[in-house]
Design an enzyme around this catalytic site. Structure first.
Site, PDB file in Angstrom:
ATOM      1  N   SER A  54       4.419  47.313  -6.947  1.00  0.00           N
ATOM      2  CA  SER A  54       3.247  47.799  -6.214  1.00  0.00           C
ATOM      3  C   SER A  54       2.042  46.859  -6.403  1.00  0.00           C
ATOM      4  O   SER A  54       1.243  46.682  -5.485  1.00  0.00           O
ATOM      5  CB  SER A  54       2.896  49.233  -6.607  1.00  0.00           C
ATOM      6  N   LYS A 159      -2.440  45.098 -19.026  1.00  0.00           N
ATOM      7  CA  LYS A 159      -2.435  46.472 -19.549  1.00  0.00           C
ATOM      8  C   LYS A 159      -2.385  46.420 -21.075  1.00  0.00           C
ATOM      9  O   LYS A 159      -1.652  45.642 -21.650  1.00  0.00           O
ATOM     10  CB  LYS A 159      -1.189  47.190 -19.024  1.00  0.00           C
TER      11      LYS A 159
HETATM   12  N1  SAM Z   1       2.963  46.649 -12.043  1.00  0.00           N
HETATM   13  C1  SAM Z   1       4.234  47.232 -11.655  1.00  0.00           C
HETATM   14  C2  SAM Z   1       4.058  47.857 -10.293  1.00  0.00           C
HETATM   15  O1  SAM Z   1       2.931  48.014  -9.895  1.00  0.00           O
HETATM   16  O2  SAM Z   1       5.051  48.168  -9.656  1.00  0.00           O
HETATM   17  C3  SAM Z   1       4.723  48.246 -12.678  1.00  0.00           C
HETATM   18  C4  SAM Z   1       5.147  47.613 -13.957  1.00  0.00           C
HETATM   19  S1  SAM Z   1       6.037  48.697 -14.992  1.00  0.00           S
HETATM   20  C5  SAM Z   1       4.812  49.738 -15.583  1.00  0.00           C
HETATM   21  C6  SAM Z   1       6.388  47.731 -16.408  1.00  0.00           C
HETATM   22  C7  SAM Z   1       7.407  46.633 -16.150  1.00  0.00           C
HETATM   23  O3  SAM Z   1       7.434  45.786 -17.299  1.00  0.00           O
HETATM   24  C8  SAM Z   1       8.843  47.133 -15.982  1.00  0.00           C
HETATM   25  O4  SAM Z   1       9.311  46.861 -14.688  1.00  0.00           O
HETATM   26  C9  SAM Z   1       9.636  46.321 -17.019  1.00  0.00           C
HETATM   27  O5  SAM Z   1      10.878  45.857 -16.539  1.00  0.00           O
HETATM   28  C10 SAM Z   1       8.694  45.152 -17.263  1.00  0.00           C
HETATM   29  N2  SAM Z   1       8.947  44.443 -18.519  1.00  0.00           N
HETATM   30  C11 SAM Z   1       8.986  44.960 -19.772  1.00  0.00           C
HETATM   31  N3  SAM Z   1       9.289  43.988 -20.658  1.00  0.00           N
HETATM   32  C12 SAM Z   1       9.415  42.834 -19.944  1.00  0.00           C
HETATM   33  C13 SAM Z   1       9.721  41.488 -20.302  1.00  0.00           C
HETATM   34  N4  SAM Z   1       9.937  41.142 -21.574  1.00  0.00           N
HETATM   35  N5  SAM Z   1       9.783  40.551 -19.326  1.00  0.00           N
HETATM   36  C14 SAM Z   1       9.572  40.897 -18.025  1.00  0.00           C
HETATM   37  N6  SAM Z   1       9.279  42.152 -17.635  1.00  0.00           N
HETATM   38  C15 SAM Z   1       9.202  43.114 -18.579  1.00  0.00           C
END
Ligand code: SAM
Length: 306
Positions: A54, A159
């Site tokens: 998003s 974040k």
């Molecule tokens: N900003 C996104 C949106 O608006 O759709 C939502 C992000 S979501 C809250 C958090 C994301 O962090 C997840 O999709 C997860 O796969 C990613 N994530 C967590 N650890 C990660 C890593 N080491 N490398 C890449 N992505 C990571």
């Protein structure tokens, strides 16, 4: 974003579906941008931890308002696969992995980004110390990528969860950026510790170039960065990097953004018209963890061993 969850009552969840966003998080970036205008005039953007996308959708709409393909570029990185978003190049990669940086640099063909954002959150284990540690590692990894990718004057938004040692992070960021603000958009639930650091005016030390070839941990990377750092001394060409010390803990201004007239993410709104119907999810999950279980169930092979 399915149909039946607590989110069903959340206005931002409903609005996201109405406006075609894949997640309600879109409004967090929009409200932050309304306050800080960090997307004005940006050309190259990196969206870290971007799935389901998003934020990338917001970036795509802001950078390409008339849909024209210009020299602008958006690169979105996540561990999870992402469905296509117009004007966004997606990269399935781990932001903590050293090779990810090289891959992003290749996609930008050596040019610097003007904006890097990270909405990263690890899968929580429930073990508080471990979760906090993993989240901090994620922020540090995002910062490592940022200092290597961002052009001077650029902006970094990430974040954070306001925990015990967050003031250390503020001070470290204060050495790298002109202005560091901690912001809480109205669309971020008030009951959550989630906030966003908005770091504006990237000022890399003049005598430093990130060593992206060396395979070092994030800690070692920043140790080198902050070696001999002394924040009392202004940075001048040829002078060694100022020394950072534990004593330099800082407080970042905290602001709430989104305006009091915008919806409260913790409130329940009942005033839906009777004719209102539930909308389908904007984007089906690409590779959900329950996919295998569904496949087994459909083929009649999902059973409990006794
Ligand atoms: N900003 C996104 C949106 O608006 O759709 C939502 C992000 S979501 C809250 C958090 C994301 O962090 C997840 O999709 C997860 O796969 C990613 N994530 C967590 N650890 C990660 C890593 N080491 N490398 C890449 N992505 C990571």
């Amino acid at each position: 974003m399915g149909k039946s969850s607590k989110d069903k009552r959340d206005l931002y969840y409903r609005k996201a579906k109405e406006q075609g966003f894949r997640a309600r998080s879109a409004f967090k970036l929009l409200q932050l941008n309304d306050e800080f205008h960090f997307l004005d005039g940006v050309q190259r953007v990196v969206d870290l931890c971007a799935a389901p996308g998003s934020w990338s959708q917001v970036l795509s709409r802001e950078l390409f308002p008339d849909g024209k393909n210009t020299k602008k570029r958006i690169v979105a990185v996540d561990l999870q696969p992402m469905s296509r978003i117009e004007h966004v190049t997606t990269l399935q990669a781990d932001i903590t992995h050293p090779r990810t940086l090289t891959k992003i640099i290749e996609l930008f063909k050596g040019e610097k980004a003007d904006f890097v954002c990270s909405d990263g959150a690890p899968d929580v284990t429930g073990l508080h110390d471990l979760d906090e540690y993993v989240q901090q590692q994620l922020i540090l990894s995002a910062l490592k990528l940022t200092v290597s990718l961002l052009a001077p004057g650029g902006c970094f938004v990430a974040k954070i969860f306001r925990g015990r040692d967050i003031d250390m992070l503020y001070s470290q960021l204060g050495l790298l950026f002109d202005k560091v603000t901690c912001a809480k958009p109205r669309s971020s639930r008030g009951t959550s510790l989630e906030s966003f650091i908005v770091c504006q005016g990237y000022t890399p030390p003049l005598s430093w170039a990130p060593n992206i070839e060396k395979n070092v941990s994030v800690e070692e990377f920043f140790e080198e960065f902050f070696q001999n750092w002394s924040i009392q001394q202004p940075l001048t060409p040829g002078r060694p990097l100022p020394m950072y010390s534990e004593g330099h803990r800082g407080i970042a201004p905290f602001i709430s953004c989104g305006g009091l007239d915008s919806f409260d993410s913790d409130a329940t709104y009942h005033d839906l018209p009777k004719s209102a119907t539930a909308l389908d999810p904007v984007q089906s999950p690409t590779n959900p963890p329950y996919k295998r279980a569904l496949e087994l169930k459909r083929s009649g092979k999902l059973g409990r061993s006794v």
